[in-house]
Design a protein around this motif. Structure first.
Motif, PDB file in Angstrom:
ATOM      1  N   PRO A 196      -7.587 -19.527 -17.001  1.00 37.40           N
ATOM      2  CA  PRO A 196      -6.293 -19.435 -17.698  1.00 37.40           C
ATOM      3  C   PRO A 196      -5.182 -18.850 -16.831  1.00 37.40           C
ATOM      4  N   ALA A 197      -5.558 -18.032 -15.841  1.00 33.59           N
ATOM      5  CA  ALA A 197      -4.540 -17.403 -14.991  1.00 33.59           C
ATOM      6  C   ALA A 197      -3.872 -18.397 -14.056  1.00 33.59           C
ATOM      7  N   THR A 198      -4.540 -19.517 -13.782  1.00 28.26           N
ATOM      8  CA  THR A 198      -3.968 -20.503 -12.865  1.00 28.26           C
ATOM      9  C   THR A 198      -3.760 -21.865 -13.508  1.00 28.26           C
ATOM     10  N   ALA A 199      -4.240 -22.050 -14.726  1.00 29.88           N
ATOM     11  CA  ALA A 199      -4.137 -23.355 -15.379  1.00 29.88           C
ATOM     12  C   ALA A 199      -2.686 -23.697 -15.696  1.00 29.88           C
ATOM     13  N   LEU A 200      -2.435 -24.977 -15.833  1.00 27.99           N
ATOM     14  CA  LEU A 200      -1.089 -25.472 -16.116  1.00 27.99           C
ATOM     15  C   LEU A 200      -0.910 -25.535 -17.628  1.00 27.99           C
ATOM     16  N   ASP A 201      -0.098 -24.629 -18.176  1.00 24.76           N
ATOM     17  CA  ASP A 201       0.141 -24.657 -19.613  1.00 24.76           C
ATOM     18  C   ASP A 201       1.245 -25.658 -19.941  1.00 24.76           C
ATOM     19  N   VAL A 202       1.571 -25.763 -21.228  1.00 24.04           N
ATOM     20  CA  VAL A 202       2.528 -26.775 -21.677  1.00 24.04           C
ATOM     21  C   VAL A 202       3.891 -26.588 -21.019  1.00 24.04           C
ATOM     22  N   VAL A 203       4.364 -25.354 -20.979  1.00 22.09           N
ATOM     23  CA  VAL A 203       5.700 -25.093 -20.436  1.00 22.09           C
ATOM     24  C   VAL A 203       5.748 -25.390 -18.946  1.00 22.09           C
ATOM     25  N   ARG A 204       4.746 -24.947 -18.224  1.00 23.72           N
ATOM     26  CA  ARG A 204       4.744 -25.183 -16.778  1.00 23.72           C
ATOM     27  C   ARG A 204       4.503 -26.657 -16.455  1.00 23.72           C
ATOM     28  N   ALA A 205       3.839 -27.362 -17.353  1.00 19.92           N
ATOM     29  CA  ALA A 205       3.710 -28.812 -17.178  1.00 19.92           C
ATOM     30  C   ALA A 205       5.081 -29.476 -17.256  1.00 19.92           C
ATOM     31  N   ARG A 206       5.913 -29.007 -18.167  1.00 17.71           N
ATOM     32  CA  ARG A 206       7.272 -29.557 -18.265  1.00 17.71           C
ATOM     33  C   ARG A 206       8.103 -29.182 -17.044  1.00 17.71           C
ATOM     34  N   GLU A 207       7.908 -27.960 -16.563  1.00 17.14           N
ATOM     35  CA  GLU A 207       8.607 -27.544 -15.347  1.00 17.14           C
ATOM     36  C   GLU A 207       8.222 -28.439 -14.174  1.00 17.14           C
TER      37      GLU A 207
END
Length: 457
Positions: A196-207
């Motif tokens: 979870p510390a390095t995974a791509l979450d929804v917001v960072r996917a949009r970024e």
């Protein structure tokens, strides 16, 4: 870099070094303790120049911020070090290593730190400290950017910001292979990340999607077939990341706190910081309401104007005579605060003062969103309900603010902290004085502005 590529590159570098005398600093800038003896100020300036060149050679973003063009011999020295170490991760593009060359960047930062450590404390002690802080900030940035795929948007934006268009088909082919390789590494990291510390979450996917848009515009020319194909594959992988449900409240403060200390100089506990921001938010809302009423600003006019002044992006700097470090463009973590203090320093009439106060309020509100989410106190929706913007904004504008709070929490919190510093006296006076100090971490700004107070304070 394959073994054959390293073998091909090695003799070329050696030959280049033989013509340049050495793969070290340029002639006329000798090394060693004897050459640095003498006047303390001159010794500092020499080492400062070496350090900034070292940093520019390993990260073109620093070269842009410091307005330093690393000479070819510095770039060759960095490439030679990677070749001799048989570093499989390094890629040299247009003579410079790319942002994904993490180990080479780390070696450059370590070398710069050693040079600063060797400097004696003298008449330029404060500048020496700022130079050391600069290196520490970049070490933290490197640590953050190693964490793929979460850091992918930052790395892709680094490529975009430092892009140099190929001059001929051969250069285009080299750049195509390089980009395809780096985009493939992003895609592979997305597929293999369970942390979870390095995974791509929804917001960072949009970024990342936005960063890829910018990259796509650069490579939508003949010669980039491989890069475009890999870019499409990354976008396909992003669809899966973007379909994940929004995260529940959880704390990431341990990581965020380290970055906030490095880039901003913030050492307060998250609870103390939250209370301070809440107090500033309430005070600014009251001040802004009075100022807006006095200026006769309507909600629509105010909303339109505010959108142009809340979390402004783009280079921001102040020219400070005698200080190269203070005259650097602000890093991304301090960039919104830099633009905000420029706005505050330029307010002249009632309308401009009302706009500046409302902008200060909204920077604090969004800082509170970022802080509440980072410390696990609430989700973004809960934070927004608790810390309302001064006037309603369009959905796209709100989405932009949310992404800043979630994906760039240090920059968001930094803007709020800057408002607190400005509000410790007369904001316009302090903003002008801060511009004279240049770009510095906020603990330095607070200390050096300490003697400035508004009438009655």
């Amino acid at each position: 870099m394959t073994a054959s590529m390293r073998r091909a590159l090695f003799p070329a570098l050696v030959l280049a070094c033989s013509f340049a005398t050495a793969c070290g600093p340029a002639a006329g800038q000798p090394q060693g303790p004897d050459a640095r003896a003498g006047d303390g100020a001159k010794a500092f300036e020499q080492v400062e120049d070496e350090v900034l060149r070292d940093l520019a050679a390993v990260d073109r973003r620093i070269a842009q911020r410091a307005r330093v063009t690393p000479p070819p011999e510095d770039l060759r020295r960095v490439a030679m070090a990677a070749v001799l170490r048989e570093d499989p991760t390094v890629v040299v593009v247009d003579g410079a290593i790319d942002p994904f060359s993490f180990d080479a960047r780390a070696r450059g930062l370590a070398s710069a730190k050693q040079k600063i450590t060797a400097l004696p404390s003298g008449p330029r002690a404060s500048e020496r400290d700022l130079l050391a802080r600069l290196v520490e900030e970049e070490e933290v940035r490197l640590e953050e950017e190693r964490a793929l795929p979460r850091s992918a948007s930052s790395l892709v934006r680094a490529i975009v910001e430092t892009w140099q268009a190929p001059k001929n088909p051969r250069e285009a082919a080299d750049a195509d292979r390089w980009l395809a390789r780096r985009l493939a590494s992003v895609r592979e990291a997305m597929a293999g990340s369970n942390d979870p510390a390095t995974a791509l979450d929804v917001v960072r996917a949009r970024e990342l999607d936005d960063a890829l848009d910018a990259l796509e515009r650069l490579v939508s020319v003949p010669g980039f077939t491989g890069a475009m194909q890999e870019l499409v594959r990354v976008r396909d992988a992003l669809e899966a990341a973007g379909a994940k449900p929004a995260a529940k409240a959880h704390s990431e403060w341990t990581v965020i706190a380290r970055r906030a200390r490095a880039h901003l100089g913030i050492t307060e506990s998250p609870d103390d910081l939250a209370r301070a921001l809440a107090a500033a938010e309430a005070d600014l809302r009251a001040q802004a309401e009075k100022a807006v009423a006095s200026a006769g600003l309507g909600p629509d006019d105010l909303a339109t104007s505010l959108e142009k002044h809340v979390f402004v992006s783009g280079p921001c700097l102040d020219a400070v005579p005698g200080s190269r470090v203070r005259s650097m463009a602000a890093p991304l973590e301090r960039e919104p605060a830099c633009h905000l203090r420029h706005l505050v320093s330029q307010m002249e009439d009632e309308r401009e003062r009302a706009l500046a106060l409302a902008a200060m309020h909204d920077h604090v509100a969004i800082a509170s969103w970022a802080l509440d989410v980072a410390r696990g106190a609430s989700t973004i929706d809960e934070a927004e309900a608790r810390h309302r913007l001064f006037v309603p904004v369009l959905p796209d504008t709100r989405a932009r603010y949310e992404r800043i709070a979630l994906a760039r929490p240090v920059a968001a919190i930094g803007a709020g902290e800057a408002v607190r510093i400005l509000s410790a006296g007369d904001p316009k006076t302090r903003a002008g004085a801060w511009s004279a100090l240049g770009d510095v971490p906020f603990d330095v700004a607070r200390r050096e502005l300490g003697a400035i107070r508004a009438p009655g304070h």
